[in-house]
Scaffold this motif. Structure first.
Motif, PDB file in Angstrom:
ATOM      1  N   ILE A   1      46.366  61.945  41.811  1.00  0.00           N
ATOM      2  CA  ILE A   1      45.245  61.828  40.882  1.00  0.00           C
ATOM      3  C   ILE A   1      44.738  60.397  40.986  1.00  0.00           C
ATOM      4  O   ILE A   1      45.506  59.452  40.860  1.00  0.00           O
ATOM      5  CB  ILE A   1      45.672  62.155  39.439  1.00  0.00           C
ATOM      6  N   HIS A   2      43.434  60.235  41.245  1.00  0.00           N
ATOM      7  CA  HIS A   2      42.827  58.912  41.416  1.00  0.00           C
ATOM      8  C   HIS A   2      42.103  58.513  40.130  1.00  0.00           C
ATOM      9  O   HIS A   2      41.189  59.212  39.692  1.00  0.00           O
ATOM     10  CB  HIS A   2      41.803  58.929  42.553  1.00  0.00           C
ATOM     11  N   VAL A   3      42.503  57.393  39.554  1.00  0.00           N
ATOM     12  CA  VAL A   3      41.824  56.849  38.377  1.00  0.00           C
ATOM     13  C   VAL A   3      41.329  55.461  38.742  1.00  0.00           C
ATOM     14  O   VAL A   3      42.073  54.642  39.267  1.00  0.00           O
ATOM     15  CB  VAL A   3      42.762  56.774  37.158  1.00  0.00           C
ATOM     16  N   VAL A   4      40.055  55.195  38.450  1.00  0.00           N
ATOM     17  CA  VAL A   4      39.478  53.892  38.746  1.00  0.00           C
ATOM     18  C   VAL A   4      39.211  53.159  37.433  1.00  0.00           C
ATOM     19  O   VAL A   4      38.858  53.772  36.427  1.00  0.00           O
ATOM     20  CB  VAL A   4      38.181  54.022  39.584  1.00  0.00           C
ATOM     21  N   GLY A   5      39.443  51.862  37.451  1.00  0.00           N
ATOM     22  CA  GLY A   5      39.209  51.072  36.252  1.00  0.00           C
ATOM     23  C   GLY A   5      39.332  49.589  36.536  1.00  0.00           C
ATOM     24  O   GLY A   5      39.340  49.158  37.689  1.00  0.00           O
ATOM     25  N   GLU A   6      39.416  48.829  35.465  1.00  0.00           N
ATOM     26  CA  GLU A   6      39.560  47.381  35.553  1.00  0.00           C
ATOM     27  C   GLU A   6      40.772  46.967  34.746  1.00  0.00           C
ATOM     28  O   GLU A   6      41.147  47.630  33.776  1.00  0.00           O
ATOM     29  CB  GLU A   6      38.316  46.688  34.991  1.00  0.00           C
ATOM     30  N   LEU A   7      41.380  45.856  35.129  1.00  0.00           N
ATOM     31  CA  LEU A   7      42.488  45.324  34.355  1.00  0.00           C
ATOM     32  C   LEU A   7      41.976  44.862  32.995  1.00  0.00           C
ATOM     33  O   LEU A   7      40.852  44.381  32.868  1.00  0.00           O
ATOM     34  CB  LEU A   7      43.154  44.166  35.094  1.00  0.00           C
ATOM     35  N   LYS A   8      42.812  45.013  31.970  1.00  0.00           N
ATOM     36  CA  LYS A   8      42.415  44.629  30.612  1.00  0.00           C
ATOM     37  C   LYS A   8      42.232  43.122  30.528  1.00  0.00           C
ATOM     38  O   LYS A   8      43.035  42.348  31.057  1.00  0.00           O
ATOM     39  CB  LYS A   8      43.478  45.085  29.611  1.00  0.00           C
ATOM     40  N   LYS A   9      41.162  42.709  29.859  1.00  0.00           N
ATOM     41  CA  LYS A   9      40.853  41.281  29.686  1.00  0.00           C
ATOM     42  C   LYS A   9      40.689  40.979  28.204  1.00  0.00           C
ATOM     43  O   LYS A   9      40.278  41.826  27.425  1.00  0.00           O
ATOM     44  CB  LYS A   9      39.562  40.926  30.421  1.00  0.00           C
ATOM     45  N   ASN A  10      40.989  39.737  27.839  1.00  0.00           N
ATOM     46  CA  ASN A  10      40.770  39.310  26.460  1.00  0.00           C
ATOM     47  C   ASN A  10      39.322  38.867  26.289  1.00  0.00           C
ATOM     48  O   ASN A  10      38.517  38.942  27.226  1.00  0.00           O
ATOM     49  CB  ASN A  10      41.767  38.218  26.057  1.00  0.00           C
TER      50      ASN A  10
END
Length: 132
Positions: free
Chosen positions: A47-56
């Motif tokens: 399963i491919h999920v695309v996103g970004e690392l969490k940022k403050n």
């Protein structure tokens, strides 16, 4: 029937078989909610999920926790629907993880946690145009 016609039919049949077999293993990008639903319905890998690392609020990446022995890493990924999910990768942290613009995790939910088998990174510096 001519030999050339028979060979042509066999080649076409093989091509169709290859297309069908590769299309069944193909995967598209989904959100964490869709990935969870797929896992609940029995899909257990790829399963491919695309996103970004969490940022403050200052734009700094937070939530990346390598293990003490550096052989695994856990991080928080935010998908396109802004859902945050903890992702566990049972391999060393990729060297460019913290510089990545987008992150694609390939894996599945196991025991209500997303377990990544692979991580693909898109680093913005590799795709920016340089001025002369």
């Amino acid at each position: 029937m001519k030999k050339s016609s028979l060979i042509g039919i066999v080649v076409i049949a093989i091509a169709i078989a290859v297309i069908i077999s590769t299309s069944s293993s193909a995967s598209s990008y989904v959100t964490f909610d869709e990935a969870y639903a797929l896992s609940e319905n029995g899909k257990s890998s790829s399963i491919h999920v695309v996103g970004e690392l969490k940022k403050n609020s200052a734009g700094e990446i937070i939530g990346v926790r390598p293990s003490q022995d550096r052989l695994s890493v856990e991080f928080i990924l935010v998908d396109d629907n802004q859902k945050e999910q903890s992702v566990f990768l049972n391999s060393p942290m990729p060297s460019d993880l913290l510089e990545s613009d987008k992150v694609v995790v390939i894996g599945a939910y196991r025991n209500n946690q997303f377990m990544a088998d692979k991580v693909l990174l898109k680093c913005p510096s590799k795709y920016e145009e340089t001025s002369l």
